[in-house]
Design a protein around this motif. Structure first.
Motif, PDB file in Angstrom:
ATOM      1  N   ALA A  77     -19.387  33.618   9.786  1.00  0.00           N
ATOM      2  CA  ALA A  77     -19.424  35.038   9.419  1.00  0.00           C
ATOM      3  C   ALA A  77     -18.245  35.787  10.026  1.00  0.00           C
ATOM      4  CB  ALA A  77     -20.738  35.649   9.893  1.00  0.00           C
ATOM      5  N   TYR A  78     -17.881  35.435  11.270  1.00  0.00           N
ATOM      6  CA  TYR A  78     -16.731  36.092  11.896  1.00  0.00           C
ATOM      7  C   TYR A  78     -15.460  35.775  11.113  1.00  0.00           C
ATOM      8  CZ  TYR A  78     -12.905  37.192  15.006  1.00  0.00           C
ATOM      9  OH  TYR A  78     -11.727  37.701  15.500  1.00  0.00           O
ATOM     10  N   LEU A  79     -15.256  34.534  10.763  1.00  0.00           N
ATOM     11  CA  LEU A  79     -14.048  34.136  10.043  1.00  0.00           C
ATOM     12  C   LEU A  79     -14.004  34.764   8.654  1.00  0.00           C
ATOM     13  CD1 LEU A  79     -13.875  30.371  11.069  1.00  0.00           C
ATOM     14  CD2 LEU A  79     -12.445  32.246  11.909  1.00  0.00           C
ATOM     15  N   ALA A  80     -15.176  34.924   8.039  1.00  0.00           N
ATOM     16  CA  ALA A  80     -15.212  35.560   6.715  1.00  0.00           C
ATOM     17  C   ALA A  80     -14.736  37.001   6.788  1.00  0.00           C
ATOM     18  CB  ALA A  80     -16.637  35.498   6.151  1.00  0.00           C
ATOM     19  N   GLY A  81     -15.005  37.654   7.900  1.00  0.00           N
ATOM     20  CA  GLY A  81     -14.620  39.054   8.022  1.00  0.00           C
ATOM     21  C   GLY A  81     -13.254  39.275   8.631  1.00  0.00           C
ATOM     22  N   HIS A  82     -12.719  38.286   9.354  1.00  0.00           N
ATOM     23  CA  HIS A  82     -11.469  38.497  10.082  1.00  0.00           C
ATOM     24  C   HIS A  82     -10.356  37.524   9.703  1.00  0.00           C
ATOM     25  CE1 HIS A  82     -14.542  40.436  12.601  1.00  0.00           C
ATOM     26  NE2 HIS A  82     -13.574  41.223  13.024  1.00  0.00           N
ATOM     27  N   GLY A  83     -10.666  36.559   8.894  1.00  0.00           N
ATOM     28  CA  GLY A  83      -9.638  35.613   8.486  1.00  0.00           C
ATOM     29  C   GLY A  83      -9.536  34.420   9.437  1.00  0.00           C
ATOM     30  N   MET A  84      -8.810  33.406   8.990  1.00  0.00           N
ATOM     31  CA  MET A  84      -8.663  32.152   9.741  1.00  0.00           C
ATOM     32  C   MET A  84      -7.347  32.157  10.526  1.00  0.00           C
ATOM     33  SD  MET A  84     -10.017  28.998  10.156  1.00  0.00           S
ATOM     34  CE  MET A  84     -10.995  28.612   8.695  1.00  0.00           C
ATOM     35  N   PRO A  85      -7.389  32.109  11.865  1.00  0.00           N
ATOM     36  CA  PRO A  85      -6.144  32.022  12.630  1.00  0.00           C
ATOM     37  C   PRO A  85      -5.536  30.624  12.491  1.00  0.00           C
ATOM     38  CG  PRO A  85      -8.013  31.799  14.091  1.00  0.00           C
ATOM     39  CD  PRO A  85      -8.580  32.092  12.745  1.00  0.00           C
ATOM     40  N   ARG A  86      -4.232  30.558  12.367  1.00  0.00           N
ATOM     41  CA  ARG A  86      -3.580  29.257  12.186  1.00  0.00           C
ATOM     42  C   ARG A  86      -2.525  28.967  13.258  1.00  0.00           C
ATOM     43  NH1 ARG A  86      -5.609  27.414   7.626  1.00  0.00           N
ATOM     44  NH2 ARG A  86      -6.309  28.899   6.026  1.00  0.00           N
ATOM     45  N   THR A  87      -2.063  29.995  13.946  1.00  0.00           N
ATOM     46  CA  THR A  87      -1.059  29.811  14.999  1.00  0.00           C
ATOM     47  C   THR A  87      -1.481  30.628  16.225  1.00  0.00           C
ATOM     48  OG1 THR A  87       0.304  31.718  14.392  1.00  0.00           O
ATOM     49  CG2 THR A  87       0.733  29.624  13.225  1.00  0.00           C
ATOM     50  N   PRO A  88      -0.928  30.321  17.401  1.00  0.00           N
ATOM     51  CA  PRO A  88      -1.240  31.127  18.585  1.00  0.00           C
ATOM     52  C   PRO A  88      -0.916  32.606  18.401  1.00  0.00           C
ATOM     53  CG  PRO A  88      -0.195  29.075  19.224  1.00  0.00           C
ATOM     54  CD  PRO A  88      -0.101  29.147  17.736  1.00  0.00           C
ATOM     55  N   GLN A  89       0.110  32.910  17.622  1.00  0.00           N
ATOM     56  CA  GLN A  89       0.476  34.308  17.410  1.00  0.00           C
ATOM     57  C   GLN A  89      -0.620  35.072  16.659  1.00  0.00           C
ATOM     58  OE1 GLN A  89       2.505  31.656  16.835  1.00  0.00           O
ATOM     59  NE2 GLN A  89       3.859  31.993  18.612  1.00  0.00           N
ATOM     60  N   ASP A  90      -1.383  34.376  15.827  1.00  0.00           N
ATOM     61  CA  ASP A  90      -2.461  35.023  15.078  1.00  0.00           C
ATOM     62  C   ASP A  90      -3.579  35.531  15.976  1.00  0.00           C
ATOM     63  OD1 ASP A  90      -1.078  34.395  12.779  1.00  0.00           O
ATOM     64  OD2 ASP A  90      -2.305  32.632  12.295  1.00  0.00           O
ATOM     65  N   LEU A  91      -3.688  34.975  17.186  1.00  0.00           N
ATOM     66  CA  LEU A  91      -4.788  35.350  18.064  1.00  0.00           C
ATOM     67  C   LEU A  91      -4.729  36.823  18.474  1.00  0.00           C
ATOM     68  CD1 LEU A  91      -4.913  32.202  20.401  1.00  0.00           C
ATOM     69  CD2 LEU A  91      -6.449  32.760  18.497  1.00  0.00           C
ATOM     70  N   ALA A  92      -3.551  37.421  18.429  1.00  0.00           N
ATOM     71  CA  ALA A  92      -3.397  38.829  18.817  1.00  0.00           C
ATOM     72  C   ALA A  92      -4.192  39.746  17.901  1.00  0.00           C
ATOM     73  CB  ALA A  92      -1.922  39.223  18.806  1.00  0.00           C
ATOM     74  N   ALA A  93      -4.458  39.300  16.686  1.00  0.00           N
ATOM     75  CA  ALA A  93      -5.194  40.118  15.722  1.00  0.00           C
ATOM     76  C   ALA A  93      -6.690  39.800  15.719  1.00  0.00           C
ATOM     77  CB  ALA A  93      -4.612  39.913  14.318  1.00  0.00           C
ATOM     78  N   HIS A  94      -7.135  38.976  16.650  1.00  0.00           N
ATOM     79  CA  HIS A  94      -8.538  38.549  16.658  1.00  0.00           C
ATOM     80  C   HIS A  94      -9.242  38.952  17.949  1.00  0.00           C
ATOM     81  CE1 HIS A  94      -8.945  35.933  13.071  1.00  0.00           C
ATOM     82  NE2 HIS A  94      -7.626  35.838  13.180  1.00  0.00           N
ATOM     83  N   ARG A  95     -10.566  39.119  17.821  1.00  0.00           N
ATOM     84  CA  ARG A  95     -11.395  39.259  19.008  1.00  0.00           C
ATOM     85  C   ARG A  95     -11.679  37.848  19.549  1.00  0.00           C
ATOM     86  NH1 ARG A  95     -16.644  42.391  17.520  1.00  0.00           N
ATOM     87  NH2 ARG A  95     -16.377  41.211  15.584  1.00  0.00           N
ATOM     88  N   CYS A  96     -11.602  37.702  20.850  1.00  0.00           N
ATOM     89  CA  CYS A  96     -11.844  36.401  21.479  1.00  0.00           C
ATOM     90  C   CYS A  96     -12.828  36.558  22.638  1.00  0.00           C
ATOM     91  CB  CYS A  96     -10.538  35.800  21.998  1.00  0.00           C
ATOM     92  SG  CYS A  96      -9.326  35.459  20.686  1.00  0.00           S
ATOM     93  N   VAL A  97     -13.588  35.529  22.894  1.00  0.00           N
ATOM     94  CA  VAL A  97     -14.528  35.514  24.008  1.00  0.00           C
ATOM     95  C   VAL A  97     -13.804  34.924  25.211  1.00  0.00           C
ATOM     96  CG1 VAL A  97     -16.769  34.743  24.848  1.00  0.00           C
ATOM     97  CG2 VAL A  97     -16.430  35.161  22.394  1.00  0.00           C
ATOM     98  N   ASN A  98     -13.755  35.675  26.295  1.00  0.00           N
ATOM     99  CA  ASN A  98     -13.004  35.233  27.472  1.00  0.00           C
ATOM    100  C   ASN A  98     -13.904  34.494  28.470  1.00  0.00           C
ATOM    101  OD1 ASN A  98     -10.116  35.679  27.879  1.00  0.00           O
ATOM    102  ND2 ASN A  98     -10.572  37.791  27.229  1.00  0.00           N
ATOM    103  N   LEU A  99     -13.294  33.535  29.139  1.00  0.00           N
ATOM    104  CA  LEU A  99     -13.959  32.794  30.214  1.00  0.00           C
ATOM    105  C   LEU A  99     -13.319  33.199  31.538  1.00  0.00           C
ATOM    106  CD1 LEU A  99     -15.881  30.455  31.152  1.00  0.00           C
ATOM    107  CD2 LEU A  99     -13.912  28.928  30.884  1.00  0.00           C
ATOM    108  N   ARG A 100     -14.143  33.705  32.466  1.00  0.00           N
ATOM    109  CA  ARG A 100     -13.609  34.062  33.774  1.00  0.00           C
ATOM    110  C   ARG A 100     -13.668  32.848  34.692  1.00  0.00           C
ATOM    111  NH1 ARG A 100     -11.954  38.507  35.879  1.00  0.00           N
ATOM    112  NH2 ARG A 100     -12.992  39.850  34.342  1.00  0.00           N
TER     113      ARG A 100
END
Length: 297
Positions: free
Chosen positions: A173-196
């Motif tokens: 569902a997330y990918l359907a709404g935000h698109g498929m990232p294909r390169t590390p540069q694409d991550l800037a346009a995505h929400r990500c879950v961080n690990l501390r």
């Protein structure tokens, strides 16, 4: 009782059983003169003759027979006790203390430890789950488990697991709404879950690699946790992309609740190693654990 008493009693027993100084000397690896001296010394201390000697035979006197009847079971008991102590020395037993991060403890160390403890009830194993590198000598651990690249050069390192791999995943569902990232540069346009990171307190930078290119990418998003399973849960809930060890999400990928992305940026890397500080002969219990980890890990 003096040390010479035991030596002389053993000499007397050999002569009495063999009925020959020649055969008794061969059995004990002594010269006949040394054996005769031991018998004379024993008889002198006791004050009675223990052996009756003729030119053709040797036999115990009445006093010798009396001594023999008590001596044989006593020495047999000593032999049995020594055999038991030797068996105890050789039998795997004792406590093994190991430090390991949670993922290594769960996926590699625990299965081997469980098999060992089931087969050898006298072996106890303590696993200290700790993400930080520990001074295993100062902290009195027998060994540690870490990734091969983290092991200090002055340690003996034994590989105990296969190559590992990270996985970037997200809910359909997330990918359907935000698109498929294909390169590390694409991550800037995505929400990500961080690990501390519990060791440094900082956020884990995603370590991505393709061919000769290696990138550490810092990502942003709504949710942060220091627990990998919670990070996976957040990804399943559609809160963004997650980057976690592959085996944490294989079931979700198979079930379709998570989809793998950027797989070509997640190559394998060397897996876990057992490390310890000395090349001395390991204790039987520790040697068993090493063998179990190497061949069945």
């Amino acid at each position: 009782m003096q040390r010479d008493d035991l030596i002389d009693l053993n000499a007397f027993l050999a002569v009495a059983e063999e009925r020959s100084f020649t055969r008794a000397a061969a059995r004990l690896g002594l010269s006949q003169s040394a054996l005769s001296h031991a018998i004379r010394r024993l008889e002198g201390r006791i004050g009675v003759r223990l052996l009756s000697r003729t030119t053709r035979s040797v036999s115990p006197t009445d006093a010798g027979e009396s001594l023999l009847q008590s001596l044989v079971p006593a020495l047999d008991q000593i032999d049995q006790q020594l055999a038991m102590l030797n068996e105890l020395r050789e039998r795997p037993a004792g406590t093994i203390r190991i430090t390991a991060p949670a993922h290594a403890a769960q996926t590699v160390l625990w299965p081997a430890a469980c098999r060992i403890m089931r087969r050898y009830p006298e072996i106890a194993i303590e696993i200290s789950v700790d993400p930080a590198l520990r001074d295993i000598v100062a902290d009195r651990f027998d060994a540690g488990v870490r990734l091969g690249e983290q092991v200090a050069r002055d340690m003996i390192a034994v590989r105990i697991g296969p190559d590992l791999r990270m996985a970037a995943v997200a809910a359909p569902a997330y990918l359907a709404g935000h698109g498929m990232p294909r390169t590390p540069q694409d991550l800037a346009a995505h929400r990500c879950v961080n690990l501390r990171m519990t060791t440094s307190g900082g956020l884990y930078a995603w370590e991505l690699e393709q061919g000769t290119r290696s990138l550490n990418v810092r990502v942003e998003g709504q949710f942060i946790s220091n627990d990998v399973r919670m990070v996976v849960g957040a990804a399943v809930a559609g809160l963004g992309l997650a980057f976690v060890p592959e085996d944490y999400v294989l079931a979700e990928i198979a079930a379709g609740t998570l989809v793998r992305v950027m797989e070509d940026w997640c190559p394998p890397f060397p897996g876990y190693h057992l490390y310890y500080p000395s090349r001395r002969q390991p204790r039987p219990a520790f040697a068993l654990l090493i063998e179990e980890l190497i061949h069945r890990g």
